[in-house]
Scaffold this active site. Structure first.
Site, PDB file in Angstrom:
ATOM      1  N   LYS A   1       0.844  -1.203   0.000  1.00  0.00           N
ATOM      2  CA  LYS A   1       0.000   0.000   0.000  1.00  0.00           C
ATOM      3  C   LYS A   1       0.881   1.256   0.000  1.00  0.00           C
ATOM      4  O   LYS A   1       0.684   2.156  -0.803  1.00  0.00           O
ATOM      5  CB  LYS A   1      -0.864   0.000   1.258  1.00  0.00           C
ATOM      6  CG  LYS A   1      -1.542   1.318   1.576  1.00  0.00           C
ATOM      7  CD  LYS A   1      -2.470   1.225   2.752  1.00  0.00           C
ATOM      8  CE  LYS A   1      -1.777   1.472   4.060  1.00  0.00           C
ATOM      9  NZ  LYS A   1      -1.491   2.869   4.385  1.00  0.00           N
ATOM     10  N   ASN A   2       1.871   1.274   0.879  1.00  0.00           N
ATOM     11  CA  ASN A   2       2.641   2.507   1.048  1.00  0.00           C
ATOM     12  C   ASN A   2       3.657   2.742  -0.062  1.00  0.00           C
ATOM     13  O   ASN A   2       4.269   3.800  -0.133  1.00  0.00           O
ATOM     14  CB  ASN A   2       3.307   2.522   2.421  1.00  0.00           C
ATOM     15  CG  ASN A   2       2.272   2.605   3.526  1.00  0.00           C
ATOM     16  OD1 ASN A   2       1.097   2.888   3.262  1.00  0.00           O
ATOM     17  ND2 ASN A   2       2.675   2.336   4.750  1.00  0.00           N
TER      18      ASN A   2
ATOM     19  N   ARG B   1      -4.543  10.345   4.517  1.00  0.00           N
ATOM     20  CA  ARG B   1      -3.414  11.289   4.663  1.00  0.00           C
ATOM     21  C   ARG B   1      -2.481  11.242   3.464  1.00  0.00           C
ATOM     22  O   ARG B   1      -1.919  12.252   3.057  1.00  0.00           O
ATOM     23  CB  ARG B   1      -2.684  10.908   5.937  1.00  0.00           C
ATOM     24  CG  ARG B   1      -1.436  11.645   6.189  1.00  0.00           C
ATOM     25  CD  ARG B   1      -0.786  11.124   7.451  1.00  0.00           C
ATOM     26  NE  ARG B   1       0.530  11.676   7.568  1.00  0.00           N
ATOM     27  CZ  ARG B   1       0.798  12.920   7.910  1.00  0.00           C
ATOM     28  NH1 ARG B   1      -0.216  13.737   8.173  1.00  0.00           N
ATOM     29  NH2 ARG B   1       2.009  13.357   7.982  1.00  0.00           N
TER      30      ARG B   1
ATOM     31  N   CYS C   1      -5.132   8.682   9.939  1.00  0.00           N
ATOM     32  CA  CYS C   1      -5.439   7.827  11.089  1.00  0.00           C
ATOM     33  C   CYS C   1      -5.776   8.688  12.311  1.00  0.00           C
ATOM     34  O   CYS C   1      -5.473   9.862  12.368  1.00  0.00           O
ATOM     35  CB  CYS C   1      -4.233   6.947  11.391  1.00  0.00           C
ATOM     36  SG  CYS C   1      -4.000   5.747  10.096  1.00  0.00           S
TER      37      CYS C   1
ATOM     38  N   ARG D   1      -1.231  14.825  13.103  1.00  0.00           N
ATOM     39  CA  ARG D   1      -0.418  14.302  11.990  1.00  0.00           C
ATOM     40  C   ARG D   1       0.050  15.495  11.153  1.00  0.00           C
ATOM     41  O   ARG D   1      -0.488  15.772  10.116  1.00  0.00           O
ATOM     42  CB  ARG D   1      -1.242  13.327  11.147  1.00  0.00           C
ATOM     43  CG  ARG D   1      -1.672  12.086  11.912  1.00  0.00           C
ATOM     44  CD  ARG D   1      -0.502  11.186  12.248  1.00  0.00           C
ATOM     45  NE  ARG D   1       0.193  10.695  11.083  1.00  0.00           N
ATOM     46  CZ  ARG D   1      -0.189   9.615  10.395  1.00  0.00           C
ATOM     47  NH1 ARG D   1      -1.276   8.986  10.726  1.00  0.00           N
ATOM     48  NH2 ARG D   1       0.512   9.208   9.356  1.00  0.00           N
TER      49      ARG D   1
ATOM     50  N   ASP E   1       4.668   0.379  12.175  1.00  0.00           N
ATOM     51  CA  ASP E   1       3.466  -0.269  11.637  1.00  0.00           C
ATOM     52  C   ASP E   1       3.347  -1.723  12.063  1.00  0.00           C
ATOM     53  O   ASP E   1       2.333  -2.353  11.795  1.00  0.00           O
ATOM     54  CB  ASP E   1       3.451  -0.192  10.101  1.00  0.00           C
ATOM     55  CG  ASP E   1       3.224   1.222   9.634  1.00  0.00           C
ATOM     56  OD1 ASP E   1       3.438   1.492   8.433  1.00  0.00           O
ATOM     57  OD2 ASP E   1       2.860   2.072  10.465  1.00  0.00           O
TER      58      ASP E   1
ATOM     59  N   ILE F   1       7.986   6.760  17.067  1.00  0.00           N
ATOM     60  CA  ILE F   1       7.653   7.466  15.823  1.00  0.00           C
ATOM     61  C   ILE F   1       6.424   8.352  15.981  1.00  0.00           C
ATOM     62  O   ILE F   1       6.431   9.511  15.591  1.00  0.00           O
ATOM     63  CB  ILE F   1       7.422   6.454  14.664  1.00  0.00           C
ATOM     64  CG1 ILE F   1       8.637   5.526  14.513  1.00  0.00           C
ATOM     65  CG2 ILE F   1       7.101   7.189  13.366  1.00  0.00           C
ATOM     66  CD1 ILE F   1       9.923   6.225  14.112  1.00  0.00           C
TER      67      ILE F   1
ATOM     68  N   ARG G   1      -8.568  -0.674   4.455  1.00  0.00           N
ATOM     69  CA  ARG G   1      -7.682   0.342   3.861  1.00  0.00           C
ATOM     70  C   ARG G   1      -6.347  -0.279   3.488  1.00  0.00           C
ATOM     71  O   ARG G   1      -5.724   0.118   2.511  1.00  0.00           O
ATOM     72  CB  ARG G   1      -7.429   1.478   4.863  1.00  0.00           C
ATOM     73  CG  ARG G   1      -8.621   2.351   5.158  1.00  0.00           C
ATOM     74  CD  ARG G   1      -8.231   3.533   6.016  1.00  0.00           C
ATOM     75  NE  ARG G   1      -7.091   4.234   5.437  1.00  0.00           N
ATOM     76  CZ  ARG G   1      -6.499   5.262   6.039  1.00  0.00           C
ATOM     77  NH1 ARG G   1      -6.920   5.667   7.221  1.00  0.00           N
ATOM     78  NH2 ARG G   1      -5.486   5.876   5.479  1.00  0.00           N
TER      79      ARG G   1
HETATM   80  C1  EPZ Z   1       4.017   6.798   6.503  1.00  0.00           C
HETATM   81  O1  EPZ Z   1       3.214   7.789   7.102  1.00  0.00           O
HETATM   82  C2  EPZ Z   1       3.126   5.581   6.367  1.00  0.00           C
HETATM   83  N1  EPZ Z   1       1.991   5.897   5.494  1.00  0.00           N
HETATM   84  C3  EPZ Z   1       2.626   5.136   7.737  1.00  0.00           C
HETATM   85  O2  EPZ Z   1       1.916   3.930   7.535  1.00  0.00           O
HETATM   86  C4  EPZ Z   1       3.829   4.845   8.630  1.00  0.00           C
HETATM   87  O3  EPZ Z   1       3.355   4.530   9.921  1.00  0.00           O
HETATM   88  C5  EPZ Z   1       4.741   6.069   8.686  1.00  0.00           C
HETATM   89  O4  EPZ Z   1       5.126   6.462   7.347  1.00  0.00           O
HETATM   90  C6  EPZ Z   1       6.019   5.795   9.476  1.00  0.00           C
HETATM   91  O5  EPZ Z   1       6.704   4.720   8.899  1.00  0.00           O
HETATM   92  C7  EPZ Z   1       2.184   5.896   4.158  1.00  0.00           C
HETATM   93  O6  EPZ Z   1       3.273   5.629   3.669  1.00  0.00           O
HETATM   94  C8  EPZ Z   1       0.978   6.206   3.317  1.00  0.00           C
HETATM   95  P1  EPZ Z   1       6.064  10.079   8.657  1.00  0.00           P
HETATM   96  P2  EPZ Z   1       3.742   9.328   7.166  1.00  0.00           P
HETATM   97  O7  EPZ Z   1       5.981  11.359   7.905  1.00  0.00           O
HETATM   98  O8  EPZ Z   1       4.494   9.627   5.943  1.00  0.00           O
HETATM   99  C9  EPZ Z   1       6.100  13.318  12.070  1.00  0.00           C
HETATM  100  C10 EPZ Z   1       0.127   2.490   7.683  1.00  0.00           C
HETATM  101  O9  EPZ Z   1      -0.286   1.877   8.659  1.00  0.00           O
HETATM  102  N2  EPZ Z   1       5.943  14.310  10.995  1.00  0.00           N
HETATM  103  O10 EPZ Z   1       7.211   9.157   8.395  1.00  0.00           O
HETATM  104  O11 EPZ Z   1       2.584  10.160   7.525  1.00  0.00           O
HETATM  105  C11 EPZ Z   1       4.892  12.415  12.212  1.00  0.00           C
HETATM  106  O12 EPZ Z   1       3.884  13.031  13.001  1.00  0.00           O
HETATM  107  C12 EPZ Z   1       0.514   3.931   7.813  1.00  0.00           C
HETATM  108  O13 EPZ Z   1       0.284   2.003   6.551  1.00  0.00           O
HETATM  109  C13 EPZ Z   1       6.040  15.663  11.307  1.00  0.00           C
HETATM  110  O14 EPZ Z   1       6.230  16.041  12.457  1.00  0.00           O
HETATM  111  O15 EPZ Z   1       4.725   9.236   8.415  1.00  0.00           O
HETATM  112  C14 EPZ Z   1       5.479  11.208  12.870  1.00  0.00           C
HETATM  113  O16 EPZ Z   1       5.605  11.455  14.255  1.00  0.00           O
HETATM  114  C15 EPZ Z   1       0.149   4.459   9.154  1.00  0.00           C
HETATM  115  N3  EPZ Z   1       5.899  16.573  10.314  1.00  0.00           N
HETATM  116  C16 EPZ Z   1       6.876  11.114  12.240  1.00  0.00           C
HETATM  117  O17 EPZ Z   1       7.146  12.411  11.706  1.00  0.00           O
HETATM  118  C17 EPZ Z   1       5.690  16.193   9.009  1.00  0.00           C
HETATM  119  O18 EPZ Z   1       5.594  17.074   8.126  1.00  0.00           O
HETATM  120  C18 EPZ Z   1       6.975  10.105  11.103  1.00  0.00           C
HETATM  121  O19 EPZ Z   1       5.927  10.394  10.214  1.00  0.00           O
HETATM  122  C19 EPZ Z   1       5.597  14.817   8.716  1.00  0.00           C
HETATM  123  C20 EPZ Z   1       5.739  13.895   9.721  1.00  0.00           C
END
Ligand code: EPZ
Length: 418
Positions: A22-23, A92, A116, A121, A304, A326, A396
């Site tokens: 998916k990702n 998202r 989520c 987020r 995840d 995370i 999803r």
């Molecule tokens: C991706 O989400 C994945 N989703 C998530 O999978 C996964 O949990 C996550 O990466 C971490 O591996 C997709 O790829 C569609 P991040 P993403 O930006 O990109 C903070 C699933 O279950 N952050 O790596 O949203 C954030 O709040 C989903 O398949 C900021 O502060 O995650 C988090 O604490 C759930 N500012 C950390 O960084 C930003 O602009 C990592 O988030 C962006 C993120």
């Protein structure tokens, strides 16, 4: 809203095929904005999120046509319409259209995302990356309005590793003037596969998978075909299901090299398995040892897989701890697991799990995608019936989960609600 009914006690056995990631496929679909034309993507999972994103892309003039696990995409007619709230709020990953729209058209309007349920987020890192590339970004009544042409290559050092921000920054930089260097870039396989897809489209990217991406902007890109990598989180979920029920299960089509931290954690927990050419064979039934695990950006233990591992550790002989580094408060599954007889205590980023060795079925509610998966796993091992409501969260990210589990002997049924 559909629900799942699970009768505990079955020992899983047999072979389960892992679907495409998916990702990985979500950012690849958004990358088709960067070059008009026809694309063929193979091994595309049948998921709600893919359908949702296809609907969003359709509002931007992109047509998709599914033939089984093959998805044909025609982005010839893409236009920089606004990505509306009603679609963006449910997923998202919709924010992935921001970088490509800005790179291709010099302008993008994208509603702030939802996603989520747990914690805030933010997307500040996405927006700062666009600004670093020379775009003017403002918030206009809940919609991000970004404009700037041409984008100018620069160095961006992410303060924290972000999968989404890295993906958006890469898709913006590939058509920028000059060179962009992304420091502390996400190393997740889904980002590496996005970079490889962009290279196939004519982009110039070095350092893929290394944490430092060097992108030399080009004037234009062209369509390319690709096969989506297998979903490492789906694979990990089925590995846990096998270990939990003491079954002998072959997980087929996963990439062990994307699962190293997950396999290391399962091995430390006493799970016996062997890897051979695209298959991982779990020999369930051994004792589960307690464990201390911290979630980290790839290649560390994936957030995840945190909820799924927690369910397994409820059968560990002793006390375990999982530290979620995370996401703040990604522990929505804890109260529900405790209602099934679990003994889990959350203190800040840590969840302390006491091995209870048994769970009882209960009516529970799905919340985020992986928390829901953990509840399905718990239902498989709990005595009695577990009914999981709001199963759209699971749909999803898990293709036909009840069919795949039933195919392994799991006693699980979808209860359709009109
Ligand atoms: C991706 O989400 C994945 N989703 C998530 O999978 C996964 O949990 C996550 O990466 C971490 O591996 C997709 O790829 C569609 P991040 P993403 O930006 O990109 C903070 C699933 O279950 N952050 O790596 O949203 C954030 O709040 C989903 O398949 C900021 O502060 O995650 C988090 O604490 C759930 N500012 C950390 O960084 C930003 O602009 C990592 O988030 C962006 C993120």
């Amino acid at each position: 809203m559909d629900s799942l009914r699970v009768e505990g006690g079955a020992r899983l056995a047999g072979t389960v095929d892992i679907s495409g990631s998916k990702n990985a496929v979500l950012p690849m679909l958004c990358a088709t904005i960067l070059a008009p034309g026809e694309y063929t993507l193979g091994n595309v999972p049948l998921l709600r999120d893919v359908t949702t994103l296809s609907s969003l892309l359709r509002t931007l003039g992109i047509r998709t046509h599914r033939e089984g696990h093959t998805l044909r995409v025609d982005s010839t007619g893409v236009v920089p319409n606004e990505a509306h709230y009603d679609l963006v709020r449910t997923m998202r990953a919709s924010v992935y259209v921001l970088g490509p729209l800005l790179a291709r058209f010099g302008h993008a309007r994208v509603s702030l995302p939802g996603g989520c349920a747990w914690g805030p987020r933010p997307i500040d890192l996405h927006l700062k990356a666009m600004e670093a590339l020379g775009a003017a970004v403002r918030l206009d009544h809940g919609t991000i309005d970004a404009s700037g042409a041409p984008l100018i290559g620069t160095r961006i050092d992410f303060p924290i590793s972000s999968v989404g921000a890295t993906g958006n920054a890469v898709m913006a930089a590939v058509l920028a003037e000059g060179k962009t260097v992304l420091g502390n870039a996400a190393r997740e396989p889904e980002i590496s596969s996005l970079c490889e897809f962009l290279v196939a489209m004519g982009a110039r990217i070095d350092g893929i998978g290394s944490g430092v991406l060097e992108i030399e902007g080009v004037a234009e890109l062209h369509p390319a075909d690709a096969v989506v990598i297998p979903d490492r989180i789906e694979a990990g979920t089925y590995l846990v299901a096998a270990a939990l029920t003491g079954g002998d299960v072959t997980v087929r089509g996963a990439r062990s090299d994307h699962l190293e931290a997950t396999l290391a954690a399962l091995r430390s927990a006493g799970v016996e398995f062997e890897e051979r050419g695209g298959e991982i064979v779990v020999r369930g039934g051994g004792e589960i040892s307690p464990l201390r695990v911290e979630t980290e950006p790839y290649p560390g233990f994936p957030t995840d897989m945190q909820a799924q591992l927690m369910t397994l550790l409820l059968f560990g002989r002793g006390k375990s701890e999982i530290v979620e580094n995370i996401f703040p408060d990604r522990f929505k599954h804890v109260p529900e697991l405790n209602r099934m007889g679990g003994s889990i205590r959350v203190e800040g980023k840590s969840a302390f799990i006491r091995g209870v060795g048994a769970l009882t079925g209960a009516p529970v509610m799905a919340s985020d995608l992986r928390a829901s998966a953990a509840l399905v796993l718990a239902g498989l091992i709990a005595s009695g019936t577990t009914r999981i409501s709001r199963v759209y969260h699971i749909d999803r990210g898990y293709e036909r989960i009840e069919e795949k589990l039933a195919g392994l002997g799991g006693r699980i049924w979808r209860v359709r609600r009109s």
